[in-house]
Design a protein around this motif. Structure first.
Motif, PDB file in Angstrom:
ATOM      1  N   ALA A 106       0.828  -1.206   0.000  1.00 37.33           N
ATOM      2  CA  ALA A 106       0.000   0.000   0.000  1.00 37.33           C
ATOM      3  C   ALA A 106       0.863   1.257   0.000  1.00 37.33           C
ATOM      4  N   ILE A 107       1.962   1.222   0.758  1.00 33.32           N
ATOM      5  CA  ILE A 107       2.870   2.377   0.786  1.00 33.32           C
ATOM      6  C   ILE A 107       3.445   2.631  -0.602  1.00 33.32           C
ATOM      7  N   LEU A 108       3.858   1.560  -1.276  1.00 36.41           N
ATOM      8  CA  LEU A 108       4.381   1.714  -2.634  1.00 36.41           C
ATOM      9  C   LEU A 108       3.306   2.229  -3.588  1.00 36.41           C
ATOM     10  N   ALA A 109       2.086   1.743  -3.406  1.00 33.25           N
ATOM     11  CA  ALA A 109       1.003   2.119  -4.313  1.00 33.25           C
ATOM     12  C   ALA A 109       0.614   3.586  -4.181  1.00 33.25           C
ATOM     13  N   MET A 110       0.777   4.149  -2.982  1.00 30.70           N
ATOM     14  CA  MET A 110       0.298   5.523  -2.787  1.00 30.70           C
ATOM     15  C   MET A 110       1.292   6.567  -3.295  1.00 30.70           C
ATOM     16  N   VAL A 111       2.567   6.212  -3.419  1.00 28.84           N
ATOM     17  CA  VAL A 111       3.604   7.203  -3.746  1.00 28.84           C
ATOM     18  C   VAL A 111       3.311   7.951  -5.052  1.00 28.84           C
ATOM     19  N   PRO A 112       2.956   7.282  -6.151  1.00 29.47           N
ATOM     20  CA  PRO A 112       2.680   8.035  -7.383  1.00 29.47           C
ATOM     21  C   PRO A 112       1.549   9.049  -7.227  1.00 29.47           C
ATOM     22  N   PHE A 113       0.581   8.735  -6.395  1.00 28.83           N
ATOM     23  CA  PHE A 113      -0.555   9.635  -6.221  1.00 28.83           C
ATOM     24  C   PHE A 113      -0.200  10.827  -5.330  1.00 28.83           C
ATOM     25  N   ILE A 114       0.729  10.624  -4.395  1.00 28.84           N
ATOM     26  CA  ILE A 114       1.249  11.758  -3.628  1.00 28.84           C
ATOM     27  C   ILE A 114       1.947  12.736  -4.582  1.00 28.84           C
ATOM     28  N   VAL A 115       2.765  12.199  -5.474  1.00 28.08           N
ATOM     29  CA  VAL A 115       3.468  13.039  -6.451  1.00 28.08           C
ATOM     30  C   VAL A 115       2.470  13.754  -7.356  1.00 28.08           C
ATOM     31  N   LEU A 116       1.461  13.023  -7.817  1.00 27.53           N
ATOM     32  CA  LEU A 116       0.447  13.609  -8.696  1.00 27.53           C
ATOM     33  C   LEU A 116      -0.296  14.746  -8.004  1.00 27.53           C
ATOM     34  N   ALA A 117      -0.610  14.562  -6.724  1.00 27.77           N
ATOM     35  CA  ALA A 117      -1.361  15.585  -5.985  1.00 27.77           C
ATOM     36  C   ALA A 117      -0.503  16.789  -5.655  1.00 27.77           C
ATOM     37  N   GLU A 118       0.691  16.551  -5.115  1.00 28.30           N
ATOM     38  CA  GLU A 118       1.504  17.647  -4.595  1.00 28.30           C
ATOM     39  C   GLU A 118       2.326  18.342  -5.685  1.00 28.30           C
ATOM     40  N   ARG A 119       2.928  17.578  -6.573  1.00 28.50           N
ATOM     41  CA  ARG A 119       3.826  18.192  -7.557  1.00 28.50           C
ATOM     42  C   ARG A 119       3.068  18.712  -8.772  1.00 28.50           C
ATOM     43  N   PHE A 120       2.007  18.001  -9.162  1.00 23.38           N
ATOM     44  CA  PHE A 120       1.280  18.392 -10.367  1.00 23.38           C
ATOM     45  C   PHE A 120      -0.067  19.051 -10.061  1.00 23.38           C
ATOM     46  N   GLY A 121      -0.352  19.269  -8.786  1.00 21.20           N
ATOM     47  CA  GLY A 121      -1.533  20.038  -8.407  1.00 21.20           C
ATOM     48  C   GLY A 121      -2.863  19.352  -8.626  1.00 21.20           C
ATOM     49  N   GLN A 122      -2.869  18.033  -8.738  1.00 18.46           N
ATOM     50  CA  GLN A 122      -4.121  17.300  -8.985  1.00 18.46           C
ATOM     51  C   GLN A 122      -4.734  16.801  -7.668  1.00 18.46           C
ATOM     52  N   ILE A 123      -4.879  17.704  -6.723  1.00 21.85           N
ATOM     53  CA  ILE A 123      -5.321  17.290  -5.383  1.00 21.85           C
ATOM     54  C   ILE A 123      -6.757  16.801  -5.400  1.00 21.85           C
ATOM     55  N   ARG A 124      -7.665  17.572  -6.003  1.00 24.99           N
ATOM     56  CA  ARG A 124      -9.073  17.167  -5.979  1.00 24.99           C
ATOM     57  C   ARG A 124      -9.303  15.829  -6.689  1.00 24.99           C
ATOM     58  N   PRO A 125      -8.797  15.625  -7.902  1.00 22.50           N
ATOM     59  CA  PRO A 125      -9.004  14.313  -8.539  1.00 22.50           C
ATOM     60  C   PRO A 125      -8.422  13.152  -7.725  1.00 22.50           C
ATOM     61  N   VAL A 126      -7.258  13.359  -7.121  1.00 21.90           N
ATOM     62  CA  VAL A 126      -6.653  12.287  -6.321  1.00 21.90           C
ATOM     63  C   VAL A 126      -7.512  11.974  -5.101  1.00 21.90           C
ATOM     64  N   LEU A 127      -7.982  13.006  -4.421  1.00 18.42           N
ATOM     65  CA  LEU A 127      -8.815  12.777  -3.240  1.00 18.42           C
ATOM     66  C   LEU A 127     -10.132  12.094  -3.606  1.00 18.42           C
ATOM     67  N   LEU A 128     -10.782  12.603  -4.632  1.00 18.49           N
ATOM     68  CA  LEU A 128     -12.059  12.003  -5.033  1.00 18.49           C
ATOM     69  C   LEU A 128     -11.872  10.562  -5.492  1.00 18.49           C
TER      70      LEU A 128
END
Length: 448
Positions: free
Chosen positions: A253-275
């Protein structure tokens, strides 16, 4: 060296205390039936009741530590935690376990530990110290899932509580021998709750939505553990070996979440990642209801649930930090943490009620329905600007110069908010790093 020693010591104290609280999650539903008076509702209450007292006492104890000192309050909190562990270990009825768990939660040292960390670290390394403590809690959750099942099988539920009592004693020893005494204790507005900021924090609609989000996350997770261990046992895995399912699930699970942390924080896709994460959580809970007899299905669903949990635990506090006004992060995080613990309490209560009234499937369905409410909250929430918090040490101005200095700071390109804390000798800022004039800002600092 002193800062590193302080951070490691406080992380050890905080994480071992949370380890003691978390170890009950994967095992209590399996063994609580041996206790007189046990019902699904009371089992759920025993799992989650620590959250109620934790939420009630953590901010008041943090404020008390401003008056009488950090270490005395931490010693008192660990002593209360020790007492609650002993009460639960000696329990011969489910009610005594509930009482012990409530006493454990009353030893609420989260806010005090944060304040002591702030006392013992410089502004420029404080964020790193807080991150280390936060990471240690995540590791304690994973460790609890691994240690809890074999410990409960070999020594019973009482053995789990005796270990938590020993962890409290270990925490006291670390506090005495590892954690230095602060030269002085003072209020750090960006690290601890401040009473006169509460009304402003509670009036912020975005912060309230984030509080609701962490509330619903912990409600869902704690209610899940009211029945999940029973489903895993029903799928054919002996309780002694449940860790063999939890450990790889947590790691993957830790490995699986890392790309989405990058997507949310670095690329500003917070709302799509959360939803997307909430949708995955809701569908996973429906999957538990539909495929609880398959061990492989449970393993896959656990990976998804833990990935969502870890992802939310990383993103939501970051959003609180971005939304809170300059100098009010500590208060915002205090309210956020209280909402988290209230969610844990209500999760145990609702999970136990649903299990007792309608069966295990109802608990999974309850979590899935809650995810719909969560989606509505996040879909309409305003996303904050990507601003960075910065603390600037100042030459102490006179009281009459504060407003003028704040206006001058706000004239610096890239500075969006500025609050001067004259008692701390600092300015709390929120800045846009892309446009900030660092050279001009540094002209305001001490010795410039």
């Amino acid at each position: 060296m002193t800062e590193r020693r302080a951070t490691i010591g406080l992380a050890a104290i905080f994480s071992t205390r949370m380890l003691g609280l978390f170890m009950l999650l994967p095992v209590f539903a399996l063994y609580a039936h041996d206790l007189p008076g046990a019902t699904p509702l009371l089992i759920g209450l025993a799992i989650g009741t620590y959250g109620l007292t934790q939420a009630v006492f953590q901010i008041p104890l943090g404020l008390l530590s401003d008056r009488i000192g950090r270490k005395p309050v931490i010693y008192a909190g660990l002593t209360v935690f020790l007492l609650g562990s002993v009460v639960a270990a000696l329990a011969d009825h489910i009610v005594w376990v509930i009482l012990g768990r409530a006493i454990q939660g009353a030893g609420a040292i989260a806010a005090v530990t944060t304040a002591l960390t702030a006392d013992l670290t410089r502004d420029e390394v404080r964020t790193r110290g807080m991150a280390i403590i936060g990471t240690s809690v995540a590791f304690s959750f994973a460790a609890a899932l691994v240690i809890g099942p074999p410990l409960a099988r070999w020594f019973g539920i009482a053995g789990v509580f005796w270990l938590t009592a020993l962890l409290a004693v270990a925490g006291m020893l670390v506090l005495a021998r590892v954690v230095p005494d602060p030269e002085r204790s003072m209020v750090h507005r960006d690290a601890q709750p401040v009473l006169d900021q509460l009304s402003g924090v509670l009036a912020n609609p975005t912060l309230l939505r984030l509080d609701a989000a962490i509330f619903l996350l912990h409600l869902t997770m704690i209610s899940l553990f009211v029945v999940l261990p029973l489903s895993i046992e029903g799928a054919g895995l002996d309780p002694l070996n449940h860790w063999m399912l939890y450990l790889p699930a947590v790691l993957l699970a830790i490995l699986a979440m890392v790309p989405f942390i990058v997507l949310a924080e670095r690329f500003g896709q917070i709302r799509p990642v959360l939803l997307g994460a909430v949708m995955v959580l809701g569908l996973s809970l429906l999957g538990f209801r539909a495929f609880h007899q398959s061990l492989w299905a449970l393993a896959g669903l656990l990976i998804l649930v833990f990935a969502v949990f870890n992802l939310m635990e990383a993103i939501l506090p970051s959003l609180v930090s971005k939304v809170a006004r300059a100098g009010a992060r500590g208060t915002a995080m205090g309210v956020f943490s209280s909402a988290q613990f209230l969610g844990a309490f209500l999760g145990g209560l609702l999970g136990g009620w649903a299990h007792g009234s309608f069966g295990a499937d109802a608990v999974y369905l309850l979590g899935a329905l809650i995810s719909l409410l969560w989606i509505a909250l996040l879909a309409t929430m305003a996303m904050p600007e990507n601003l960075t918090r910065h603390v600037l040490a100042l030459e102490l101005p006179t009281a009459g110069d504060i407003l003028a200095l704040e206006r001058r700071l706000l004239e610096v390109p890239g500075v969006r908010e500025a609050v001067i804390a004259i008692d701390e000798g600092v300015a709390y800022l929120k800045v846009d790093r892309r446009t900030l004039d660092w050279a001009r800002l540094q002209t305001f600092s001490v010795g410039a």
